[in-house]
Design a protein around this motif. Structure first.
Motif, PDB file in Angstrom:
ATOM      1  N   UNK A   1       0.729  -1.299  -0.032  1.00 13.10           N
ATOM      2  CA  UNK A   1      -0.061   0.109  -0.350  1.00 13.10           C
ATOM      3  C   UNK A   1       0.502   1.252  -0.055  1.00 13.10           C
ATOM      4  N   UNK A   2       2.119   1.309   0.343  1.00 12.59           N
ATOM      5  CA  UNK A   2       3.221   2.741   0.433  1.00 12.59           C
ATOM      6  C   UNK A   2       2.880   3.249  -0.461  1.00 12.59           C
ATOM      7  N   UNK A   3       3.504   2.222  -1.745  1.00  7.13           N
ATOM      8  CA  UNK A   3       3.842   2.299  -3.031  1.00  7.13           C
ATOM      9  C   UNK A   3       5.120   3.725  -2.945  1.00  7.13           C
ATOM     10  N   UNK A   4       5.038   4.398  -3.762  1.00  6.00           N
ATOM     11  CA  UNK A   4       6.458   4.879  -3.776  1.00  6.00           C
ATOM     12  C   UNK A   4       6.219   6.219  -2.906  1.00  6.00           C
ATOM     13  N   UNK A   5       7.407   6.453  -1.567  1.00  5.83           N
ATOM     14  CA  UNK A   5       7.239   7.153  -0.930  1.00  5.83           C
ATOM     15  C   UNK A   5       9.013   7.244  -0.594  1.00  5.83           C
ATOM     16  N   UNK A   6       9.733   8.071  -1.802  1.00  3.76           N
ATOM     17  CA  UNK A   6      10.863   8.914  -1.567  1.00  3.76           C
ATOM     18  C   UNK A   6      11.378   9.254  -0.049  1.00  3.76           C
TER      19      UNK A   6
END
Length: 198
Positions: free
Chosen positions: A98-103
């Motif tokens: 669920x986090x996906x892209x979390x730079x």
């Protein structure tokens, strides 16, 4: 179960393995089955966070499951770093998806046992638990001075893993934490505790 662990945490080693297997087996459709992430599911947490008196920098969601509470907290406190832990590998796998892209790496999930948290003393300003047995000694250990802890039962006494508010309040006091608020929001019940600022 929750009340048993709250009153007799030494029983947890006997319960840990079957509980891990149970939650691993349910992870694939957990959100659908439990309405996790719905307004009703998060209502108690949403009201409980209004009872903390400072914005947290570091948040820990214990028993995060598929991460819905941790992700809610990341939206509620956009400057905070949020960590979610759960003993179920499959639940953590679902949460990570669920986090996906979390730079910025602001939200992260990890497999961990609430009875032996992989964090040092005084690590978090806010600790939350939704429908999870309380492990008071670990909470007290990793909570920073002046930090808050929130316990939520999303279905109140009808929650399958329910700990009554008086049991939570006694457990907080026994571990040097002060109950500062409790109440009901829809069907949910909640208790908020605070560590001494000293």
């Amino acid at each position: 179960m929750n009340a048993t662990v709250a009153r007799a945490p030494w029983l947890w080693p006997l319960l840990r393995r079957p509980m891990r297997g149970y939650f691993d087996s349910l992870a694939s459709d957990w959100d659908l089955r439990t309405s996790a992430g719905s307004v009703d599911h998060l209502e108690g947490l949403a009201v409980a966070v209004t009872n903390i008196d400072r914005e947290p920098e570091r948040i820990l969601d214990i028993g995060t499951g598929t991460g819905v509470a941790a992700l809610f907290l990341s939206r509620e406190f956009p400057r905070a770093s949020v960590r979610g832990v759960d003993m179920s590998t499959e639940m953590i796998r679902a949460a990570q998806a669920k986090v996906g892209l979390d730079p910025e790496g602001r939200v992260a999930f990890k497999v961990a046992d609430a009875a032996e948290l992989p964090y040092g003393e005084d690590s978090f300003d806010l600790i939350t638990q939704v429908n999870v047995p309380p492990f008071f000694s670990e909470i007290a250990r990793v909570l920073r001075p002046g930090g808050h802890v929130i316990f939520v039962a999303s279905g109140g006494p009808a929650t399958p893993f329910y700990t009554p508010n008086p049991v939570l309040e006694r457990g907080l006091r026994k571990h040097g934490l002060e109950p500062v608020a409790s109440g009901q929001a829809g069907r949910a019940t909640y208790v908020v505790g605070r560590a001494s600022a000293e």
